[in-house]
Design an enzyme around this catalytic site. Structure first.
Site, short mmCIF file in Angstrom:
data_model
loop_
_atom_site.label_atom_id
_atom_site.label_comp_id
_atom_site.label_asym_id
_atom_site.label_seq_id
_atom_site.Cartn_x
_atom_site.Cartn_y
_atom_site.Cartn_z
CB SER A 126 -0.94 0.01 1.20
OG SER A 126 -1.78 -1.12 1.19
CG HIS B 76 -2.09 3.78 3.40
ND1 HIS B 76 -3.45 3.53 3.39
CD2 HIS B 76 -1.49 2.56 3.29
CE1 HIS B 76 -3.67 2.23 3.29
NE2 HIS B 76 -2.49 1.62 3.24
#
Length: 294
Positions: free
Chosen positions: A199, A245
């Site tokens: 991610s 993230h």
């Protein structure tokens, strides 16, 4: 670019340079009549010529390597613009299969800050000297939905971005973003929390794609809407490493900006120099966090 009144091109769209399709131009080679942008123009006795015609005509013009089609970031246009993306997806899938065939492998690949936790001296994790976890975690998934979502995002974002940047620059953005996400997760998350997934790198591709679309004056609304949805999921659902993230997203924006806005005269220096600075920050953060935990 404007055309004079009465031009035959008034009623049709402006063509793109044959070596840089994203750049509109009204200039054509005086020999072969292919459209050429300012970067590809070679002065001729009359008008301008493309690099191939200039070299074939008088032995002058750009160097042989300059005749290769280039991406907007200066990379070489290749026959398969998604090759690196396919390889990255293949590695992720291979690791996913390996983890399910041998579950104990998962513990050796995920990002762990320190184990056992204080007051014991860590013998595992990044603080225990296992820095490789900051890379292996980028290719490790346990749940089918997790790898499916990340690989779909990687395919959707990675392919066009690889074609726009070129392989070397694309991989630079990918790995710098992934490592930045790992570093921020290592810094801010609990040292005993296991973090895994691509991610961070994928969010880096989000950031770089947004910068590229802005550079090309594309409609920003689709990428902004998709990024907003992903950020809502990041902060709205439990069990998601928002640190990875955000770290990946910021690194993707920074390196992506350097890739597409670097001046042509110092393109490689600015692009890879900026990436090196971000990696230096990753190393500094990792060292500081390791000193804190040990």
């Amino acid at each position: 670019m404007e055309h004079a009144a009465g031009s035959s091109q008034d009623a049709q769209s402006v063509p793109g340079c044959y070596r840089h399709p994203d750049r509109e131009t009204g200039i054509r080679c005086t020999r072969c009549e292919r459209p050429i942008c300012p970067e590809c123009m070679v002065n001729a006795s009359v008008g301008f010529q493309c690099p191939e015609c200039a070299r074939g005509d008088s032995g002058t013009g750009h160097a042989p390597a300059a005749s290769r089609p280039r991406t907007v970031a200066g990379g070489t246009v290749t026959a398969d613009p998604r090759l690196c993306t396919k390889i990255l997806i293949g590695i992720n899938v291979a690791v996913f299969i390996a983890v399910h065939v041998r579950p104990s492998l998962l513990n050796d690949l995920v990002l762990i800050g320190a184990w056992p936790p204080a007051p014991y001296s860590p013998t595992q994790g990044v603080a225990g000297g296992e820095w490789y976890r900051m890379v292996t975690t980028m290719f490790t998934h346990q749940e089918i939905w997790h790898i499916a979502f990340n690989m779909l995002s990687l395919w959707w974002l990675g392919g066009p971005l690889e074609a726009a940047l070129g392989r070397a620059r694309y991989l630079t953005v990918y790995f710098v973003s992934g490592l930045s996400g790992s570093a921020l997760a290592y810094l801010l998350a609990s040292p005993s929390t296991a973090t895994l997934g691509a991610s961070g790198a994928v969010f880096g591709l989000f950031g770089a794609t947004a910068v590229l679309m802005r550079r090309l004056n594309y409609d920003m609304r689709p990428i902004i809407a998709l990024l907003a949805i992903n950020l809502v999921i990041t902060f709205g659902w439990g069990g998601i490493s928002w640190q990875a993230h955000i770290g990946g997203l910021v690194a993707g924006v920074v390196t992506g900006y350097a890739m597409v806005h670097a001046p042509r005269e110092r393109r490689a220096l600015v692009q890879y120099g900026t990436s090196a600075l971000v990696l230096t920050a990753v190393v500094v953060v990792t060292l500081l966090r390791t000193a804190q935990l040990t």
